[in-house]
Design an enzyme around this catalytic site. Structure first.
Site, PDB file in Angstrom:
ATOM      1  N   GLU A 159      63.821  50.650  44.242  1.00 52.19           N
ATOM      2  CA  GLU A 159      64.382  49.424  43.683  1.00 52.19           C
ATOM      3  C   GLU A 159      65.073  48.495  44.683  1.00 52.19           C
ATOM      4  OE1 GLU A 159      66.900  50.262  40.366  1.00 52.19           O
ATOM      5  OE2 GLU A 159      65.272  51.060  39.164  1.00 52.19           O
ATOM      6  N   GLU A 368      60.716  55.893  36.405  1.00 58.29           N
ATOM      7  CA  GLU A 368      61.966  56.137  35.673  1.00 58.29           C
ATOM      8  C   GLU A 368      61.836  55.475  34.321  1.00 58.29           C
ATOM      9  OE1 GLU A 368      65.738  54.962  37.475  1.00 58.29           O
ATOM     10  OE2 GLU A 368      65.050  55.683  39.436  1.00 58.29           O
TER      11      GLU A 368
HETATM   12  C1  BG6 Z   1      67.791  52.750  38.146  1.00 55.84           C
HETATM   13  C2  BG6 Z   1      68.158  53.563  39.352  1.00 55.84           C
HETATM   14  O1  BG6 Z   1      68.104  51.437  38.423  1.00 55.84           O
HETATM   15  O2  BG6 Z   1      68.457  52.956  36.960  1.00 55.84           O
HETATM   16  C3  BG6 Z   1      68.973  54.820  39.051  1.00 55.84           C
HETATM   17  O3  BG6 Z   1      67.055  53.871  40.140  1.00 55.84           O
HETATM   18  C4  BG6 Z   1      69.970  54.500  37.974  1.00 55.84           C
HETATM   19  O4  BG6 Z   1      69.549  55.257  40.231  1.00 55.84           O
HETATM   20  C5  BG6 Z   1      69.202  54.132  36.720  1.00 55.84           C
HETATM   21  O5  BG6 Z   1      70.887  55.517  37.723  1.00 55.84           O
HETATM   22  C6  BG6 Z   1      70.076  53.870  35.514  1.00 55.84           C
HETATM   23  O6  BG6 Z   1      71.025  52.898  35.828  1.00 55.84           O
HETATM   24  P1  BG6 Z   1      72.570  53.144  35.616  1.00 55.84           P
HETATM   25  O7  BG6 Z   1      73.231  52.042  36.357  1.00 55.84           O
HETATM   26  O8  BG6 Z   1      72.763  53.068  34.147  1.00 55.84           O
HETATM   27  O9  BG6 Z   1      72.888  54.500  36.179  1.00 55.84           O
END
Ligand code: BG6
Length: 464
Positions: A159, A368
């Site tokens: 990202e 993800e």
């Molecule tokens: C993504 C990242 O942006 O979202 C992760 O790659 C991150 O590292 C995940 O934890 C969820 O976002 P957040 O800010 O809710 O933890």
């Protein structure tokens, strides 16, 4: 290229968010260590203690029928200093993680950089300094040399949009800068570093494939007018195109460059660097999908970006306004949102996957996808029906996109187990497995873990 692997049904983590052991076995300090320690905020010093419990965690993934594990390597755990000395203990740790994956029949899917820059490089200007891009490539080379005999899937960065915008434009992540000119410089250095990394991978004739992971947020408009379409293009350039066009086509979008060139100095981009970017495109795109971006034309006010990494009690809705370009819309009737104000919108994934595939014709992995919630970790199993429904609807969206022609090759739930969420601490839980952070870090499977296990079993039977 690899012989075609089976569809990956896996889950994902990131080094800083789960390993803990922040200063163990020679690990150098990362910029997140320094930033959170100095700000006296909840940090990842211990996190989920994956550094010590990785075997148990990977074994649980196998019990959950998962066949791939996406994790990242901590650069400051592997490289000790600016001179590039290798920390053997760090390399051995990741070597053991890879071996455990293979022992349990799990494909290791490795991200080289998930935001934990060594502090010794932050002290030299971080991603504003082109020397950091060179150092990153030397670090990547060490990883390919030492793990490349067993790892077949590599991602250069996790990202770039998110860590560059947050660290250099918005200022809510380290290094906490708030300057568009600096953000453009950092963005360029990162995308150049990514292309150099692809070049080193290809020149070294390492096995497997290399891609990039993007925080994918497909853009929708509130209506069909020309003004809205123009706003959508600005938003798409900001959210997506400067990563995906640059990495997959080797071109920074020309209209974006033309817009930026009117207001900022772009003379630091050399034609030699642009050639490296053009010549070293990725093999695949990894897309992290949490939500879409709905926009309308810009109306008034200065550029402002509200972020939601401040805890569930934060009530202001996270929203992006880029002066003269677009405004994000969050009050569309019927929008379903999480406790952190993130819209739940599976159809964005279906349409987005088709759009990305039709634009780039590359294999795609959903690297993800998940939902962050506040959860009690005392009942067993933890009843997270909402996570099951979230995963089910997003997996259905992926299948629909595949049915319509998108080449999707894997799905990784975020996250394998509960871990530290940047600035939100451990309160925002995403895991398929609960971690008892308050007591003994015990692993407690949630209902979603069992649902995913049974789902994968059915899928694998159908595939045979
Ligand atoms: C993504 C990242 O942006 O979202 C992760 O790659 C991150 O590292 C995940 O934890 C969820 O976002 P957040 O800010 O809710 O933890």
């Amino acid at each position: 290229m690899n012989a075609r692997s089976p569809f990956f049904w896996g889950s994902a983590t990131a080094s800083y968010q789960c390993e803990g052991a922040w200063n163990e076995a020679g690990k150098a300090e990362s910029l997140w260590d320094r930033y959170l320690h100095e700000a006296h905020l909840e940090n990842g010093d211990v996190a989920s203690d994956h550094y010590h419990r990785y075997r148990e965690d990977i074994e649980l993934m196998a019990k959950g029928n998962q066949n791939a594990y996406r994790f990242s390597l901590s650069w400051p755990r592997i490289i000790l200093n600016r001179e590039g000395d290798v920390n053997e203990a760090g390399v051995e740790f990741y070597s053991r993680v890879v071996d455990a994956c293979l022992e349990f029949g799990i494909e290791p899917y490795v991200t080289l950089y998930h935001w934990d820059l060594p502090q010794y490089w932050q002290d030299e200007g971080g991603w504003l300094n082109p020397a950091v891009a060179d150092a990153y490539v030397r670090f990547a080379r060490v990883c390919f040399d030492r793990l490349g005999d067993r790892v077949r899937y590599w991602a250069t960065f996790n990202e770039p949009k998110w860590f560059v915008a947050s660290g250099y434009l918005i200022g809510n992540y380290p290094p906490g800068l708030n300057d568009p000119q600096l953000a453009i410089r950092a963005a360029f250095n990162v995308m150049y570093a990514s292309a150099c990394c692809v070049q080193v991978f290809r020149d070294g004739r390492f096995q497997g494939e290399i891609g990039i992971v993007h925080s994918f947020s497909p853009v929708d408009g509130i209506d069909e007018t020309l003004e809205t379409r123009i706003a959508m293009r600005y938003a798409d350039n900001y959210c997506n195109n400067w990563i995906m066009d640059t990495a997959a086509k080797g071109e920074i979008p020309i209209d974006l460059l033309a817009d930026l060139n009117k207001r900022y100095d772009l003379s630091f981009m050399s034609s030699r660097q642009l050639d490296v970017i053009a010549d070293n495109t990725v093999d695949f795109l990894g897309l992290n999908y949490y939500s879409r971006t709905l926009v309308k034309p810009y109306t008034r006010g200065e550029t402002s970006i509200v972020v939601n990494n401040t805890g569930a009690s934060f009530k202001e809705k996270p929203r992006v306004v880029l002066k003269d370009w677009f405004e994000q819309v969050l009050d569309d009737p019927g929008m379903e949102v999480t406790a952190w104000g993130t819209e739940i919108y599976p159809d964005g994934l279906r349409r987005g996957l088709l759009d990305v595939y039709n634009r780039y014709h590359l294999p795609i992995y959903v690297t993800e996808n998940g939902i962050g919630v506040v959860e009690e970790i005392n009942a067993e199993p933890i009843d997270d029906e909402y996570r099951i429904s979230f995963m089910r609807s997003h997996i259905e969206a992926i299948k629909a996109a595949m049915h319509e022609g998108a080449d999707v090759r894997g799905y990784f739930a975020w996250s394998s187990f509960d871990l530290y969420s940047w600035k939100n601490g451990c309160e925002k839980r995403y895991g398929l497995i609960g971690v008892d952070f308050d007591r003994d870090l015990r692993r407690i499977p949630k209902k979603s873990f069992g649902w995913y296990r049974d789902f994968i079993a059915r899928e694998s039977t159908a595939e045979k």
